[in-house]
Design a protein around this motif. Structure first.
Motif, PDB file in Angstrom:
ATOM      1  N   ARG A 161     -13.173 -10.164  11.473  1.00  0.00           N
ATOM      2  CA  ARG A 161     -13.250 -10.369  10.026  1.00  0.00           C
ATOM      3  C   ARG A 161     -13.145  -9.040   9.285  1.00  0.00           C
ATOM      4  O   ARG A 161     -12.456  -8.922   8.269  1.00  0.00           O
ATOM      5  N   ARG A 162     -13.840  -8.006   9.798  1.00  0.00           N
ATOM      6  CA  ARG A 162     -13.773  -6.699   9.157  1.00  0.00           C
ATOM      7  C   ARG A 162     -12.360  -6.118   9.207  1.00  0.00           C
ATOM      8  O   ARG A 162     -11.882  -5.491   8.253  1.00  0.00           O
ATOM      9  N   VAL A 163     -11.662  -6.318  10.341  1.00  0.00           N
ATOM     10  CA  VAL A 163     -10.282  -5.839  10.447  1.00  0.00           C
ATOM     11  C   VAL A 163      -9.406  -6.521   9.404  1.00  0.00           C
ATOM     12  O   VAL A 163      -8.606  -5.871   8.708  1.00  0.00           O
ATOM     13  N   ALA A 164      -9.537  -7.838   9.271  1.00  0.00           N
ATOM     14  CA  ALA A 164      -8.734  -8.572   8.296  1.00  0.00           C
ATOM     15  C   ALA A 164      -9.021  -8.110   6.874  1.00  0.00           C
ATOM     16  O   ALA A 164      -8.113  -7.948   6.052  1.00  0.00           O
ATOM     17  N   GLU A 165     -10.302  -7.889   6.579  1.00  0.00           N
ATOM     18  CA  GLU A 165     -10.671  -7.472   5.234  1.00  0.00           C
ATOM     19  C   GLU A 165     -10.136  -6.077   4.918  1.00  0.00           C
ATOM     20  O   GLU A 165      -9.594  -5.836   3.833  1.00  0.00           O
ATOM     21  N   TRP A 166     -10.276  -5.140   5.873  1.00  0.00           N
ATOM     22  CA  TRP A 166      -9.802  -3.785   5.617  1.00  0.00           C
ATOM     23  C   TRP A 166      -8.278  -3.711   5.623  1.00  0.00           C
ATOM     24  O   TRP A 166      -7.691  -2.859   4.946  1.00  0.00           O
ATOM     25  N   THR A 167      -7.627  -4.559   6.374  1.00  0.00           N
ATOM     26  CA  THR A 167      -6.164  -4.619   6.304  1.00  0.00           C
ATOM     27  C   THR A 167      -5.725  -5.064   4.916  1.00  0.00           C
ATOM     28  O   THR A 167      -4.792  -4.504   4.320  1.00  0.00           O
ATOM     29  N   GLN A 168      -6.400  -6.075   4.383  1.00  0.00           N
ATOM     30  CA  GLN A 168      -6.132  -6.522   3.018  1.00  0.00           C
ATOM     31  C   GLN A 168      -6.375  -5.382   2.035  1.00  0.00           C
ATOM     32  O   GLN A 168      -5.597  -5.157   1.097  1.00  0.00           O
ATOM     33  N   ALA A 169      -7.457  -4.644   2.237  1.00  0.00           N
ATOM     34  CA  ALA A 169      -7.775  -3.523   1.354  1.00  0.00           C
ATOM     35  C   ALA A 169      -6.718  -2.435   1.436  1.00  0.00           C
ATOM     36  O   ALA A 169      -6.340  -1.823   0.420  1.00  0.00           O
ATOM     37  N   MET A 170      -6.220  -2.154   2.641  1.00  0.00           N
ATOM     38  CA  MET A 170      -5.236  -1.099   2.820  1.00  0.00           C
ATOM     39  C   MET A 170      -3.932  -1.439   2.110  1.00  0.00           C
ATOM     40  O   MET A 170      -3.313  -0.576   1.448  1.00  0.00           O
ATOM     41  N   VAL A 171      -3.489  -2.689   2.227  1.00  0.00           N
ATOM     42  CA  VAL A 171      -2.265  -3.095   1.543  1.00  0.00           C
ATOM     43  C   VAL A 171      -2.453  -3.027   0.033  1.00  0.00           C
ATOM     44  O   VAL A 171      -1.571  -2.568  -0.706  1.00  0.00           O
ATOM     45  N   ALA A 172      -3.621  -3.465  -0.449  1.00  0.00           N
ATOM     46  CA  ALA A 172      -3.897  -3.380  -1.885  1.00  0.00           C
ATOM     47  C   ALA A 172      -3.892  -1.927  -2.350  1.00  0.00           C
ATOM     48  O   ALA A 172      -3.391  -1.607  -3.436  1.00  0.00           O
ATOM     49  N   ALA A 173      -4.438  -1.027  -1.528  1.00  0.00           N
ATOM     50  CA  ALA A 173      -4.473   0.389  -1.889  1.00  0.00           C
ATOM     51  C   ALA A 173      -3.072   0.986  -1.929  1.00  0.00           C
ATOM     52  O   ALA A 173      -2.743   1.782  -2.824  1.00  0.00           O
ATOM     53  N   SER A 174      -2.223   0.640  -0.971  1.00  0.00           N
ATOM     54  CA  SER A 174      -0.860   1.173  -0.974  1.00  0.00           C
ATOM     55  C   SER A 174      -0.063   0.647  -2.160  1.00  0.00           C
ATOM     56  O   SER A 174       0.746   1.371  -2.757  1.00  0.00           O
ATOM     57  N   ARG A 175      -0.288  -0.611  -2.539  1.00  0.00           N
ATOM     58  CA  ARG A 175       0.386  -1.153  -3.720  1.00  0.00           C
ATOM     59  C   ARG A 175      -0.071  -0.432  -4.981  1.00  0.00           C
ATOM     60  O   ARG A 175       0.743  -0.109  -5.858  1.00  0.00           O
ATOM     61  N   ALA A 176      -1.365  -0.171  -5.083  1.00  0.00           N
ATOM     62  CA  ALA A 176      -1.891   0.557  -6.241  1.00  0.00           C
ATOM     63  C   ALA A 176      -1.325   1.969  -6.289  1.00  0.00           C
ATOM     64  O   ALA A 176      -0.986   2.485  -7.365  1.00  0.00           O
ATOM     65  N   ARG A 221       9.658   4.268  -7.385  1.00  0.00           N
ATOM     66  CA  ARG A 221      10.436   3.235  -8.069  1.00  0.00           C
ATOM     67  C   ARG A 221      11.566   2.686  -7.210  1.00  0.00           C
ATOM     68  O   ARG A 221      11.892   1.506  -7.282  1.00  0.00           O
ATOM     69  N   SER A 222      12.195   3.524  -6.412  1.00  0.00           N
ATOM     70  CA  SER A 222      13.340   3.084  -5.615  1.00  0.00           C
ATOM     71  C   SER A 222      12.938   2.436  -4.293  1.00  0.00           C
ATOM     72  O   SER A 222      13.797   2.020  -3.524  1.00  0.00           O
ATOM     73  N   ALA A 223      11.636   2.333  -4.016  1.00  0.00           N
ATOM     74  CA  ALA A 223      11.182   1.750  -2.739  1.00  0.00           C
ATOM     75  C   ALA A 223      11.369   0.240  -2.745  1.00  0.00           C
ATOM     76  O   ALA A 223      11.174  -0.419  -3.770  1.00  0.00           O
ATOM     77  N   PRO A 224      11.743  -0.346  -1.606  1.00  0.00           N
ATOM     78  CA  PRO A 224      11.903  -1.802  -1.540  1.00  0.00           C
ATOM     79  C   PRO A 224      10.594  -2.554  -1.704  1.00  0.00           C
ATOM     80  O   PRO A 224      10.563  -3.672  -2.204  1.00  0.00           O
ATOM     81  N   ASP A 225       9.491  -1.953  -1.267  1.00  0.00           N
ATOM     82  CA  ASP A 225       8.152  -2.520  -1.455  1.00  0.00           C
ATOM     83  C   ASP A 225       7.136  -1.422  -1.211  1.00  0.00           C
ATOM     84  O   ASP A 225       7.477  -0.336  -0.737  1.00  0.00           O
ATOM     85  N   HIS A 226       5.886  -1.701  -1.540  1.00  0.00           N
ATOM     86  CA  HIS A 226       4.811  -0.727  -1.371  1.00  0.00           C
ATOM     87  C   HIS A 226       3.717  -1.239  -0.445  1.00  0.00           C
ATOM     88  O   HIS A 226       2.568  -0.791  -0.529  1.00  0.00           O
ATOM     89  N   ASP A 227       4.056  -2.153   0.453  1.00  0.00           N
ATOM     90  CA  ASP A 227       3.071  -2.738   1.357  1.00  0.00           C
ATOM     91  C   ASP A 227       2.964  -1.913   2.636  1.00  0.00           C
ATOM     92  O   ASP A 227       3.928  -1.808   3.404  1.00  0.00           O
ATOM     93  N   ALA A 228       1.802  -1.334   2.862  1.00  0.00           N
ATOM     94  CA  ALA A 228       1.592  -0.512   4.051  1.00  0.00           C
ATOM     95  C   ALA A 228       1.615  -1.363   5.314  1.00  0.00           C
ATOM     96  O   ALA A 228       1.151  -2.499   5.322  1.00  0.00           O
ATOM     97  N   HIS A 229       2.190  -0.805   6.379  1.00  0.00           N
ATOM     98  CA  HIS A 229       1.972  -1.349   7.718  1.00  0.00           C
ATOM     99  C   HIS A 229       0.575  -0.924   8.148  1.00  0.00           C
ATOM    100  O   HIS A 229       0.104   0.148   7.767  1.00  0.00           O
ATOM    101  N   CYS A 230      -0.081  -1.733   8.958  1.00  0.00           N
ATOM    102  CA  CYS A 230      -1.471  -1.443   9.330  1.00  0.00           C
ATOM    103  C   CYS A 230      -1.710  -1.611  10.820  1.00  0.00           C
ATOM    104  O   CYS A 230      -1.005  -2.365  11.499  1.00  0.00           O
TER     105      CYS A 230
END
Length: 379
Positions: free
Chosen positions: A164-179, A280-289
């Motif tokens: 559960r902690r891995v899933a939560e922090w993975t979600q957090a990491m993707v949110a952080a990279s998008r921000a 701006r030119s990046a296809p997406d901002h979602d981090a691999h984790c």
């Protein structure tokens, strides 16, 4: 011989790399391009020399001559952070670049990794894009703040405390990279608007700022890494097999996936061409984790390519860290030693080293399916 301006490209006379319009320094080797012939200029009749090789094993020769770094111009050229006794980092301009386009932002809470939480973020600005030094620092700070303030909403439908902690922090990491990606775009837009209102010439649509992203969260011993680009996250145990947790988004990594050796790929003239980034030119901002649960003491290292240019494979990085640390567990001393080593090895790029000292406790090695006694059952 003509010189490069904002609309012409220049080819580096040292390594042959073709740089973006307006670039002051070669992204591949750091050579100053001002005053050099532009691409297609017949005045540059000599073929380009071989690119600077990547040193992967040996330490720099202490007796070799090292070009002294340019005079320090601002606090941005070299800065340190130490939010706790077990987390610290150093960010340095290096020997050859005119400015520091690397950035880092660190945070930590708790007396140590066994019962604490830390966030380490490193961003490496793309040298060929104007204002990447500003964007990289903003991205690192925004991502750190996003990780520090992240609060999972509800319970995730997975079994076990660790899962559960891995899933939560993975979600957090993707949110952080998008921000962080949004911050890079916003910074570029604000700079462009300022230049336009003042009448200064700007080319944001051609070359908006961009940077890499690498981050690690340590939560009571659990390590979760996230990345875009070729800044890296390593796990370096005191005893055992070292690992590179991140997988570069780069041309060199594509070559290795196609069967080339690491040495061949990292000696390629295009080895540092990245395939994913923030901007701006990046296809997406979602981090691999990726995530892991260390069972022995060691170091979590987040770094830019200014360090791993000279020591790439995880086992060699681990040997280097163990030698330079001298047995200390102080991350600030070890980070400073690594930056000095990279500068002595050539310092051809900006250098950032962020370290967290991980000392697993008994609770982190218990079974992953057991719920804590005071926790509510997962939904």
């Amino acid at each position: 011989m003509s010189t490069p301006d904002e609309n012409t490209k220049s080819r580096c006379p040292r390594c042959g790399e073709l740089s973006a319009p307006g670039a002051r320094f070669c992204e591949q080797c750091g050579f100053e391009l001002r005053g050099q012939a532009v691409e297609g200029d017949e005045a540059t009749g000599a073929p380009p020399t071989e690119p600077i090789p990547v040193v992967t094993v040996v330490d720099p020769d202490p007796d070799s001559s090292v070009t002294p770094p340019p005079p320090r111009l601002s606090a941005r050229d070299h800065f340190t952070e130490k939010p706790s006794d077990w987390v610290a980092g150093v960010c340095d301009r290096g020997v050859r670049h005119a400015r520091n386009e690397d950035a880092m932002a660190l945070a930590a809470a708790g007396p140590g990794s066994a019962n604490g939480t830390a966030a380490l973020v490193v961003c490496d600005g793309v040298s060929s894009a104007p204002n990447s030094d500003v964007a990289s620092l903003e991205a690192a700070r925004v991502a750190r703040d996003a990780l520090v303030t992240f609060e999972p909403v509800g319970s995730l439908p997975v079994r076990g405390k660790i899962e559960r902690r891995v899933a939560e922090w993975t979600q957090a990491m993707v949110a952080a990279s998008r921000a962080a990606g949004a911050a890079v775009v916003r910074t570029g837009d604000e700079i462009a608007r300022g230049a336009s209102s003042s009448g200064r010439r700007s080319t944001p649509a051609i070359d908006p700022p961009a940077c890499t992203f690498a981050a690690a969260v340590v939560d009571s011993g659990l390590v979760v890494a996230g990345w875009l680009g070729d800044s890296r996250v390593y796990w370096l145990p005191d005893d055992g097999v070292a690992e590179q947790l991140s997988v570069d988004d780069s041309w060199a990594q594509e070559m290795m996936a196609a069967g080339f050796s690491r040495e061949q790929a990292e000696h390629s003239p295009q080895s540092h061409a990245i395939t994913r980034w923030l901007g701006r030119s990046a296809p997406d901002h979602d981090a691999h984790c990726a995530a892991m649960l260390p069972e022995v003491p060691g170091w979590v290292l987040v770094c830019s390519d200014g360090l791993w240019n000279y020591c790439s494979e995880a086992e060699h990085v681990a040997d280097l860290v163990h030698r330079l640390s001298g047995g200390t567990t102080d991350p600030s001393e070890t980070a400073a030693a690594l930056v000095l080593w990279a500068n002595a090895a050539g310092g051809r790029d900006n250098i950032t080293v962020a370290l967290a000292r991980v000392e697993p406790g008994r609770g982190e090695r218990e079974g992953t399916d057991a719920e804590p006694a005071d926790a509510e059952p997962a939904a």
